[in-house]
Each structure stands twice: as structure tokens, then as C-alpha cells.
Design a protein around this motif. Structure first.
Motif, PDB file in Angstrom:
ATOM      1  N   ALA A 142       8.440   0.294  -5.038  1.00 29.75           N
ATOM      2  CA  ALA A 142       9.411   0.446  -6.124  1.00 29.75           C
ATOM      3  C   ALA A 142      10.841   0.433  -5.587  1.00 29.75           C
ATOM      4  O   ALA A 142      11.730  -0.199  -6.167  1.00 29.75           O
ATOM      5  CB  ALA A 142       9.144   1.740  -6.886  1.00 29.75           C
ATOM      6  N   ARG A 143      11.073   1.140  -4.470  1.00 29.55           N
ATOM      7  CA  ARG A 143      12.417   1.163  -3.883  1.00 29.55           C
ATOM      8  C   ARG A 143      12.832  -0.231  -3.419  1.00 29.55           C
ATOM      9  O   ARG A 143      13.968  -0.664  -3.651  1.00 29.55           O
ATOM     10  CB  ARG A 143      12.458   2.135  -2.697  1.00 29.55           C
ATOM     11  CG  ARG A 143      12.349   3.593  -3.092  1.00 29.55           C
ATOM     12  CD  ARG A 143      12.686   4.500  -1.921  1.00 29.55           C
ATOM     13  NE  ARG A 143      11.773   4.340  -0.788  1.00 29.55           N
ATOM     14  CZ  ARG A 143      10.667   5.059  -0.617  1.00 29.55           C
ATOM     15  NH1 ARG A 143      10.323   5.973  -1.528  1.00 29.55           N
ATOM     16  NH2 ARG A 143       9.908   4.869   0.446  1.00 29.55           N
ATOM     17  N   GLN A 144      11.904  -0.937  -2.782  1.00 30.54           N
ATOM     18  CA  GLN A 144      12.242  -2.265  -2.286  1.00 30.54           C
ATOM     19  C   GLN A 144      12.537  -3.227  -3.433  1.00 30.54           C
ATOM     20  O   GLN A 144      13.488  -4.007  -3.374  1.00 30.54           O
ATOM     21  CB  GLN A 144      11.115  -2.807  -1.420  1.00 30.54           C
ATOM     22  CG  GLN A 144      11.474  -4.135  -0.756  1.00 30.54           C
ATOM     23  CD  GLN A 144      10.307  -4.761  -0.026  1.00 30.54           C
ATOM     24  OE1 GLN A 144       9.173  -4.667  -0.487  1.00 30.54           O
ATOM     25  NE2 GLN A 144      10.569  -5.407   1.095  1.00 30.54           N
ATOM     26  N   ARG A 145      11.723  -3.163  -4.481  1.00 31.91           N
ATOM     27  CA  ARG A 145      11.946  -4.067  -5.614  1.00 31.91           C
ATOM     28  C   ARG A 145      13.288  -3.786  -6.284  1.00 31.91           C
ATOM     29  O   ARG A 145      13.999  -4.712  -6.706  1.00 31.91           O
ATOM     30  CB  ARG A 145      10.797  -3.949  -6.615  1.00 31.91           C
ATOM     31  CG  ARG A 145       9.484  -4.545  -6.106  1.00 31.91           C
ATOM     32  CD  ARG A 145       8.407  -4.563  -7.177  1.00 31.91           C
ATOM     33  NE  ARG A 145       7.157  -5.094  -6.683  1.00 31.91           N
ATOM     34  CZ  ARG A 145       6.859  -6.388  -6.592  1.00 31.91           C
ATOM     35  NH1 ARG A 145       7.763  -7.279  -6.967  1.00 31.91           N
ATOM     36  NH2 ARG A 145       5.680  -6.778  -6.141  1.00 31.91           N
ATOM     37  N   ALA A 146      13.660  -2.512  -6.401  1.00 31.72           N
ATOM     38  CA  ALA A 146      14.964  -2.169  -6.973  1.00 31.72           C
ATOM     39  C   ALA A 146      16.088  -2.718  -6.102  1.00 31.72           C
ATOM     40  O   ALA A 146      17.087  -3.253  -6.608  1.00 31.72           O
ATOM     41  CB  ALA A 146      15.093  -0.656  -7.124  1.00 31.72           C
ATOM     42  N   ALA A 153       0.800  -1.230   0.000  1.00 31.14           N
ATOM     43  CA  ALA A 153       0.000   0.000   0.000  1.00 31.14           C
ATOM     44  C   ALA A 153       0.832   1.279   0.000  1.00 31.14           C
ATOM     45  O   ALA A 153       0.377   2.324   0.462  1.00 31.14           O
ATOM     46  CB  ALA A 153      -0.952   0.009   1.203  1.00 31.14           C
ATOM     47  N   ASP A 154       2.046   1.220  -0.534  1.00 30.24           N
ATOM     48  CA  ASP A 154       2.894   2.405  -0.633  1.00 30.24           C
ATOM     49  C   ASP A 154       3.720   2.267  -1.910  1.00 30.24           C
ATOM     50  O   ASP A 154       4.848   1.764  -1.879  1.00 30.24           O
ATOM     51  CB  ASP A 154       3.798   2.516   0.601  1.00 30.24           C
ATOM     52  CG  ASP A 154       4.626   3.793   0.614  1.00 30.24           C
ATOM     53  OD1 ASP A 154       4.745   4.448  -0.446  1.00 30.24           O
ATOM     54  OD2 ASP A 154       5.154   4.139   1.691  1.00 30.24           O
TER      55      ASP A 154
END
Length: 206
Positions: free
Chosen positions: A62-66, A56-57
Motif C-alpha cells: 500500500a505504501r509503495q503504490r501510494a 507478501a507484505d
């Protein structure tokens, strides 16, 4: 040469890094960190990072997946858990709300450590966590060692600002994860993937 398996409790480490320096040191190369913690006569066998995808953020997702993609590019295995939805109720007013609790991470870490020791894959278990719930897994390792007549060395590495008396007592050694080793173990600003993709350190992680 003693083979070392490294098992990283992702959220435990994340909150320790945030406590130490907010977002400055989150772009952490776990493989390099592990190599910086090895002692003479030890060889890094693998690093496994256990975490759960945030919810939900979209910017945080996106930052975590990168970051996870960058870790995989540098040889770290990633094991994902999940969040379980729960309905909570206020005892005073009766109001209810939904919350989410991380599930399976502890179980996944424990299972990986036990499997690696039982199958003779590692001689040293390096656990990056301050969660005493993992003491039960360490005790299981001791039982496996007793049956096979071998000795697995267990080293607990506590994230910044964290510790766990239970893990101190059941481990062969423990150490705090200091700022100096963290800061010399950062990923490059841009990590190139094998498929041609690039993963950039988030701008505000500085």
C-alpha cells in the motif's frame, strides 16, 4: 540547452535512503531532486523511475503504490519489473526454500538509456544508481556516439552510502547524493491526483 534524461534505479536508491535516515526521506520527489541536480545550461527532459512491486507484505504494498501514484502526479514516469521465484537448496543439509529475485530492472534501465541516446532524445544521461552492471549500457552509449559523431555526457549519481568504481570510471562525472539535496526535494505531505484521489505520506515516514 542540453537535454537531460534521468534514470533512477529504485531499489538501489531505496536502500541508500534507508541507510542514511531509515524512512525519514523516502517520500522523495524525484522530479524536484533532478531539477536540484541540474547545472546551468541544462533542461530536464524526463525522469524515469525503475522498480518492482513488493510482495507478501500488504502494508508495504500500500505504501509503495501510494508513492508511485504520487510520483506519477508530479511527472515521473514509472517502469515496473518483476520478482522471479527461485528454489534454493542448502548444500549441507539438502533443505530447500523459495526465494525471490528482482528481474528486468537493469535491463529496463539500460534499454531506456540506449533508446533515448540512439533516437537523439537526450544530450545528458543522469543515472541514479551504484550498480556497476550498468557499465555495459554506458559502453553501448559510447559506441552509439562514435557512430553518429556526437557526445553524450554520462553522470552517475550514487545513492547515500553507495558507490561503484566501475561507474566512476566509465562516466564523465559522478557525485554522491547528499542529505541536503534529498531533504529539500521531498513531496508535499499530501499529493492531489488529477482524478480527485489524494496520496498521503505514510505516518511513520517521519
Amino acid at each position: 540547452m542540453a537535454r537531460v534524461g534521468v534514470y533512477v534505479d529504485g531499489f538501489n536508491l531505496y536502500y541508500g535512503l534507508r541507510l542514511m535516515s531509515r524512512r525519514r526521506d523516502l517520500w522523495l520527489d524525484l522530479g524536484e531532486l533532478a531539477r536540484n541536480l541540474l547545472r546551468s545550461g541544462q533542461r530536464l527532459e524526463h525522469v524515469t523511475y525503475f522498480t518492482t512491486l513488493v510482495r507478501a507484505d500488504p502494508p508495504a504494498v500500500a505504501r509503495q503504490r501510494a508513492y508511485l501514484a504520487a510520483l506519477r502526479c508530479h511527472g515521473t514516469d514509472v517502469v515496473l519489473g518483476r520478482f522471479q521465484e527461485q528454489v534454493k537448496r542448502c548444500r549441507t543439509c539438502g533443505a530447500t526454500w523459495r526465494s525471490y529475485e528482482e528481474k528486468k530492472t537493469d535491463v529496463a534501465i539500460a534499454s531506456a538509456m540506449v533508446a533515448d541516446v540512439a533516437l537523439g532524445r537526450v544530450d545528458v544521461v543522469m543515472l541514479v544508481s551504484a550498480d556497476s552492471d550498468l557499465c555495459a549500457a554506458v559502453e553501448t552509449l559510447r559506441e552509439i556516439d562514435a557512430r553518429r559523431g556526437a557526445k553524450t555526457r554520462v553522470v552517475s549519481v550514487f545513492p547515500p552510502g553507495k558507490s561503484a568504481d566501475g561507474l566512476r570510471k566509465c562516466s564523465d562525472a559522478w557525485l554522491p547524493l547528499g542529505a541536503a539535496v534529498i531533504r529539500r526535494s521531498q513531496l508535499p505531505e499530501v499529493v492531489a491526483g488529477r482524478d480527485g484521489a489524494s496520496y498521503h505520506r505514510p505516518p511513520h515516514w517521519n
